[in-house]
Structure formats: C-alpha cells, structure tokens
Design a protein around this motif. Structure first.
Motif, PDB file in Angstrom:
ATOM      1  N   GLY A  99       0.807  -1.211   0.000  1.00  0.00           N
ATOM      2  CA  GLY A  99       0.000   0.000   0.000  1.00  0.00           C
ATOM      3  C   GLY A  99       0.841   1.263   0.000  1.00  0.00           C
ATOM      4  N   ASN A 100       2.146   1.137  -0.342  1.00  0.00           N
ATOM      5  CA  ASN A 100       3.073   2.277  -0.398  1.00  0.00           C
ATOM      6  C   ASN A 100       3.202   3.010   0.934  1.00  0.00           C
ATOM      7  OD1 ASN A 100       3.863   1.993  -3.138  1.00  0.00           O
ATOM      8  ND2 ASN A 100       1.930   2.938  -3.792  1.00  0.00           N
ATOM      9  N   VAL A 101       3.122   2.267   2.017  1.00  0.00           N
ATOM     10  CA  VAL A 101       3.402   2.818   3.345  1.00  0.00           C
ATOM     11  C   VAL A 101       4.914   2.802   3.545  1.00  0.00           C
ATOM     12  CG1 VAL A 101       3.066   2.535   5.821  1.00  0.00           C
ATOM     13  CG2 VAL A 101       1.202   2.016   4.230  1.00  0.00           C
ATOM     14  N   VAL A 102       5.505   3.966   3.787  1.00  0.00           N
ATOM     15  CA  VAL A 102       6.961   4.087   3.849  1.00  0.00           C
ATOM     16  C   VAL A 102       7.395   4.387   5.279  1.00  0.00           C
ATOM     17  CG1 VAL A 102       8.975   5.355   3.026  1.00  0.00           C
ATOM     18  CG2 VAL A 102       7.081   4.861   1.456  1.00  0.00           C
ATOM     19  N   ASP A 103       8.354   3.608   5.764  1.00  0.00           N
ATOM     20  CA  ASP A 103       8.989   3.845   7.062  1.00  0.00           C
ATOM     21  C   ASP A 103      10.448   4.227   6.798  1.00  0.00           C
ATOM     22  OD1 ASP A 103       6.634   2.985   8.265  1.00  0.00           O
ATOM     23  OD2 ASP A 103       7.327   0.913   8.391  1.00  0.00           O
ATOM     24  N   THR A 104      10.872   5.360   7.305  1.00  0.00           N
ATOM     25  CA  THR A 104      12.258   5.799   7.160  1.00  0.00           C
ATOM     26  C   THR A 104      12.973   5.659   8.491  1.00  0.00           C
ATOM     27  OG1 THR A 104      11.642   7.357   5.407  1.00  0.00           O
ATOM     28  CG2 THR A 104      13.761   7.687   6.489  1.00  0.00           C
ATOM     29  N   ILE A 105      14.119   4.997   8.457  1.00  0.00           N
ATOM     30  CA  ILE A 105      14.843   4.675   9.687  1.00  0.00           C
ATOM     31  C   ILE A 105      16.209   5.348   9.660  1.00  0.00           C
ATOM     32  CG2 ILE A 105      15.762   2.798  11.115  1.00  0.00           C
ATOM     33  CD1 ILE A 105      13.676   1.016   9.556  1.00  0.00           C
ATOM     34  N   HIS A 124       7.166  -8.395   8.879  1.00  0.00           N
ATOM     35  CA  HIS A 124       8.438  -7.942   8.332  1.00  0.00           C
ATOM     36  C   HIS A 124       8.438  -8.235   6.835  1.00  0.00           C
ATOM     37  CE1 HIS A 124      10.071  -8.533  12.660  1.00  0.00           C
ATOM     38  NE2 HIS A 124       9.396  -7.399  12.520  1.00  0.00           N
ATOM     39  N   SER A 125       7.635  -7.446   6.136  1.00  0.00           N
ATOM     40  CA  SER A 125       7.352  -7.664   4.718  1.00  0.00           C
ATOM     41  C   SER A 125       7.413  -6.321   4.012  1.00  0.00           C
ATOM     42  CB  SER A 125       5.973  -8.314   4.565  1.00  0.00           C
ATOM     43  OG  SER A 125       5.651  -8.533   3.210  1.00  0.00           O
ATOM     44  N   PHE A 126       8.487  -6.110   3.213  1.00  0.00           N
ATOM     45  CA  PHE A 126       8.686  -4.791   2.628  1.00  0.00           C
ATOM     46  C   PHE A 126       9.756  -4.834   1.541  1.00  0.00           C
ATOM     47  CE2 PHE A 126       9.829  -4.778   7.278  1.00  0.00           C
ATOM     48  CZ  PHE A 126      11.049  -5.412   7.156  1.00  0.00           C
ATOM     49  N   PHE A 357       0.914 -15.664  16.004  1.00  0.00           N
ATOM     50  CA  PHE A 357       0.016 -14.517  16.020  1.00  0.00           C
ATOM     51  C   PHE A 357      -1.397 -14.905  15.589  1.00  0.00           C
ATOM     52  CE2 PHE A 357       4.263 -12.859  15.072  1.00  0.00           C
ATOM     53  CZ  PHE A 357       4.395 -11.858  16.022  1.00  0.00           C
ATOM     54  N   THR A 358      -2.358 -14.111  16.076  1.00  0.00           N
ATOM     55  CA  THR A 358      -3.701 -14.119  15.506  1.00  0.00           C
ATOM     56  C   THR A 358      -3.760 -12.990  14.500  1.00  0.00           C
ATOM     57  OG1 THR A 358      -4.696 -14.996  17.520  1.00  0.00           O
ATOM     58  CG2 THR A 358      -6.166 -13.876  15.975  1.00  0.00           C
ATOM     59  N   VAL A 359      -4.187 -13.308  13.268  1.00  0.00           N
ATOM     60  CA  VAL A 359      -4.098 -12.331  12.194  1.00  0.00           C
ATOM     61  C   VAL A 359      -5.406 -12.218  11.430  1.00  0.00           C
ATOM     62  CG1 VAL A 359      -1.637 -12.799  11.899  1.00  0.00           C
ATOM     63  CG2 VAL A 359      -3.293 -14.006  10.448  1.00  0.00           C
ATOM     64  N   ALA A 360      -5.533 -11.097  10.730  1.00  0.00           N
ATOM     65  CA  ALA A 360      -6.510 -10.931   9.660  1.00  0.00           C
ATOM     66  C   ALA A 360      -5.700 -10.611   8.406  1.00  0.00           C
ATOM     67  CB  ALA A 360      -7.501  -9.821   9.973  1.00  0.00           C
ATOM     68  N   TYR A 361      -6.351 -10.706   7.247  1.00  0.00           N
ATOM     69  CA  TYR A 361      -5.652 -10.455   5.990  1.00  0.00           C
ATOM     70  C   TYR A 361      -6.161  -9.150   5.373  1.00  0.00           C
ATOM     71  CZ  TYR A 361      -4.388 -15.309   6.625  1.00  0.00           C
ATOM     72  OH  TYR A 361      -3.917 -16.478   7.148  1.00  0.00           O
ATOM     73  N   GLU A 362      -5.250  -8.161   5.274  1.00  0.00           N
ATOM     74  CA  GLU A 362      -5.609  -6.912   4.621  1.00  0.00           C
ATOM     75  C   GLU A 362      -5.487  -7.076   3.113  1.00  0.00           C
ATOM     76  OE1 GLU A 362      -4.554  -2.134   4.525  1.00  0.00           O
ATOM     77  OE2 GLU A 362      -3.541  -3.451   5.975  1.00  0.00           O
ATOM     78  N   LYS A 363      -6.421  -6.478   2.388  1.00  0.00           N
ATOM     79  CA  LYS A 363      -6.428  -6.523   0.928  1.00  0.00           C
ATOM     80  C   LYS A 363      -6.070  -5.151   0.392  1.00  0.00           C
ATOM     81  CE  LYS A 363      -9.453  -7.653  -3.019  1.00  0.00           C
ATOM     82  NZ  LYS A 363      -9.286  -6.404  -3.794  1.00  0.00           N
ATOM     83  N   VAL A 364      -5.051  -5.111  -0.454  1.00  0.00           N
ATOM     84  CA  VAL A 364      -4.652  -3.875  -1.134  1.00  0.00           C
ATOM     85  C   VAL A 364      -4.534  -4.207  -2.615  1.00  0.00           C
ATOM     86  CG1 VAL A 364      -2.923  -2.066  -1.357  1.00  0.00           C
ATOM     87  CG2 VAL A 364      -3.409  -3.041   0.896  1.00  0.00           C
ATOM     88  N   GLY A 365      -5.460  -3.687  -3.413  1.00  0.00           N
ATOM     89  CA  GLY A 365      -5.483  -4.073  -4.824  1.00  0.00           C
ATOM     90  C   GLY A 365      -5.806  -5.550  -4.947  1.00  0.00           C
ATOM     91  N   GLU A 366      -4.891  -6.295  -5.519  1.00  0.00           N
ATOM     92  CA  GLU A 366      -5.064  -7.744  -5.648  1.00  0.00           C
ATOM     93  C   GLU A 366      -4.076  -8.499  -4.774  1.00  0.00           C
ATOM     94  OE1 GLU A 366      -4.944  -8.631  -9.849  1.00  0.00           O
ATOM     95  OE2 GLU A 366      -7.091  -8.191 -10.055  1.00  0.00           O
ATOM     96  N   GLN A 367      -3.480  -7.805  -3.806  1.00  0.00           N
ATOM     97  CA  GLN A 367      -2.555  -8.454  -2.882  1.00  0.00           C
ATOM     98  C   GLN A 367      -3.170  -8.542  -1.492  1.00  0.00           C
ATOM     99  OE1 GLN A 367       1.017  -5.959  -3.684  1.00  0.00           O
ATOM    100  NE2 GLN A 367       1.973  -7.880  -4.284  1.00  0.00           N
TER     101      GLN A 367
END
Length: 416
Positions: A99-105, A124-126, A357-367
C-alpha cells in the motif's frame, strides 16, 4: 472434477508462481558509477546471522534484532574485512510496505554497530532501500523481503467466495446463552361451561378447530326450564380441550377450552451466578428448536419463585401470528447483558493463525497480507481490535482460510 475443484487447482498454481516471483530477494549495490552494480540472487549471511550487503571492499551486515527488545535494525560495517567504527558511516534505510506505506529509519552509532531509531513492526514484509556513505563514497542497496503475502486476481477471489469488509467502529453486544420453552400468555385461555346444566342439543365445533370471538359454539337445553340457549366464543383462538359430545349432559364441568396462541411467552431459565447480569427490558434473541428462525424481543418480567433447578424464570413476549410456534416448544436464547461501542472491530470469521500470532488479511489491490492483531473484547460475531490494523483497511471476512492456505503453501520465511 467439479468447477470449484478446478478453480482451486488453478488458483494454487497462480499463487505459487506469483509468490515465487515476489519472494525472491534481489539485492544490488551501486557506487558513484552505474557499471559497479552487482546483483545477489541468494541472500548472503554475515557473522551475526544478518543479511550481508557487499560492494567492492565495503560491506554492511543488516541484522533484525529482537531478543529481549522490540524488533530493531542493527548494522555492522566492514571495510577490507576489518570492522569499521560505526561513527564513520552515515546510514539510512527506507522500508516500503504494502500500500506504499513508507517507514524511514535513521541510525546512531553504538559500541560496535549502528542502531535504528524505529521499531520494525510486524509483518516484516517490505521493499528495502539502504543508503550508506563511507569515506566520501555513496553506497546503495535495494532488495525485497516478503512474508505473509500473496496475490490473487479479483476475478479469482470472486470465484473463490472471498469477501471483504472495512475496519471501523462497531457496537458490540455481549450475550448470555440460556434455554427455556414457550407457554401461553396470561389471559389467553377461556374455559367454557354451562350456565344452566342441561343437554347439548347442538355442537358446532370440535377439538383443534379455530374459532372467532362471538362464534356460536353449542346449544344447551336447560334441565329446569327446558328452554334452549346458545353459548358463544368469548375470545378468538383454537379449541384446545373438548369434554362434551352431542346429546350429553353438561353438568357443571368445563365443556370446552379456547386458547389464543397469537402471542406466546418465552420462559427463560437463568441460574444464580448469572442472575445479576440481567437488566430490565434486556434485548433477547430467541431461536426455536428445529428452526433456523431468529426472533427479537425483550425481557418483560420474571416469576417470583425459582424452579426446581433453582433457576429464575425471566419472561419475554413472542409474536406467533403466523402460527409457526407451539406451546411447550423448547427454545434457545441469547440475552444481551452488555452493549458497548469500540473504535475498531473485525468479524471473528476473519481471524486466522500465522506463526504465533492471531491475524486478519488486509487486501490492497489484488494483494493480501497478514496483519498481526491485538484483540480486546469479543461479542458474538465481532471482536474488538486494539492494534495491528488501521481504521478503513479492507480485510477478508469470508473464506479467509483460503488466503491462509495460499500463504502457508508459499512458505515465505521470517527474516530474523
């Protein structure tokens, strides 16, 4: 092989192919000249078990450190196989998430390494962009590391029955499950007897017959006056008891009973530990036995005495105008004991497991990608979300197990 099986097989092939393509980590370094770039199709490891990024005689070891602390990046620098003082390196890393979320470290020197100033939150997926400057020379690396992610076309997702909702506020109802049965409402039954004992000359109804208020039921000839008189129905309902036949003497006994079952009473058994939870006019959802129907109503009152099982009997009115319900029918019910609104909630059908973890799946476009959730209170089909996914995010609710299966088959590794 049916259509669903074929679709699932095709989907599995598509997902394995797409995940293989996106999960291949491609690292390349560039100096002051473009012709110095080189690609690494296999991840190299350094002495601290981190990812080794090398260009010429300069290298960085990128370690995702999470032993006893929140996950953070630690970087070790080397030049000509000798460790470099962390103060000698200027370093920054940019992480681009789904989703083009950017973290700058940014990094600061420690005793023997550079320490990142941000928590590397799950997943940890980026896409990783590394920029370093050492001895006046600029170094850059770019690579991808994905986990818990897969790609499915919208057409395929539709055929699979994958459905989604948006994360948002929700009013949750906590309920108490109880059991009970249906009984006639008060004043819904009338017993018919002879005003003047005598012989039944006409009998116009029989057991099980529906009657209307004012309808002629029977004619009786008085034994004293030998005069005949008619008896009429005092209410509408059904003849639920018949204790007389044509030509018989009435005596003083009950001859007929008429019962009106258009409104029934649900008697709900609540045991001592739960009785303090019940509030006046509490909402009730009733499920009759052998039926998928659900009936909404509310508590009207309670009986004074407990029953033989020491349960207090709470009562609620139930409409039976269509006549589908029966007196004596067993029921299940959920009584609302608490209602509250939360800022974020997801459906429990969305929840799956991923690692620990307990998770849900976020949908962004077709990913689709895992979102590690911290959960709060649960009520029915909803559960409060304290953290892990943003308000407004689109997440999978229906057939989320299919997304889990695709991600599990891909077997994306967790980068430590």
């Amino acid at each position: 092989m049916n259509l669903k099986t074929i679709l699932m097989a095709v989907m599995a092939n598509v997902i394995v192919l797409s995940t293989t393509l996106v999960s291949s980590s491609i690292a390349h370094a560039s100096g002051d000249h473009a012709d110095e770039q080189e690609e690494h199709h296999e991840e190299e490891k350094g002495p601290n078990n981190g990812r080794l990024l090398t260009q010429g005689e300069f290298s960085l070891e990128l370690v995702l450190f999470e032993r006893g602390v929140a996950p953070e990046f630690r970087v070790y620098a080397n030049f000509k196989h000798e460790q470099v003082a962390p103060q000698a390196v200027d370093l920054s890393i940019r992480l681009t998430r789904l989703g083009n979320v950017v973290d700058t470290i940014s990094f600061s020197p420690q005793s023997d390494h550079l320490k990142g100033d941000a928590v590397i939150y799950e997943p940890h997926s980026f896409v990783v962009d590394v920029q370093a400057r050492f001895k006046g020379k600029q170094y850059e690396w770019h690579f991808e590391t994905f986990e818990g992610r897969t790609e499915i076309s919208n057409a395929m997702a539709l055929n699979m029955g994958v459905t989604t909702l948006r994360v948002g506020p929700q009013t949750l109802r906590q309920t108490l499950p109880v059991y009970g049965k249906l009984v006639l409402a008060p004043n819904s039954e009338r017993h018919i007897s002879a005003r003047y004992p005598g012989e039944v000359k006409a009998l116009n109804v029989q057991l099980g017959q529906s009657v209307k208020q004012g309808q002629h039921l029977l004619t009786i000839e008085s034994n004293d006056s030998l005069q005949s008189y008619k008896v009429f129905a005092p209410i509408s309902g059904m003849v639920s008891m018949q204790n007389i036949a044509l030509g018989e003497q009435t005596g003083s006994a009950n001859l007929l009973t008429i019962s009106n079952s258009q409104t029934l009473i649900a008697e709900l058994n609540v045991y001592p530990l739960d009785q303090d939870k019940i509030k006046p006019a509490a909402k009730v959802l009733i499920r009759p036995s052998n039926s998928t129907e659900q009936i909404s109503t509310e508590i009207t009152d309670a009986l004074m005495a407990v029953n033989a099982q020491q349960a207090k009997v709470y009562r609620a009115k139930v409409s039976n105008v269509d006549g589908k319900l029966s007196v004596g029918q067993f029921i299940k019910a959920d009584i609302t004991v608490n209602t509250f609104t939360v800022d974020k909630a997801v459906k429990t059908s969305a929840l799956q497991s991923f690692r620990d973890f307990t998770v849900a799946y976020e949908k962004v476009g077709e990913q689709y990608e895992v979102r590690m959730l911290t959960l709060g209170r649960k009520a029915g089909e909803w559960v409060e979300v304290l953290s892990g996914i943003k308000t407004g995010s689109e997440y999978v609710t229906g057939n989320s197990y299919l997304i889990k299966a695709d991600i599990d088959k891909a077997g994306a590794a967790h980068d430590h």
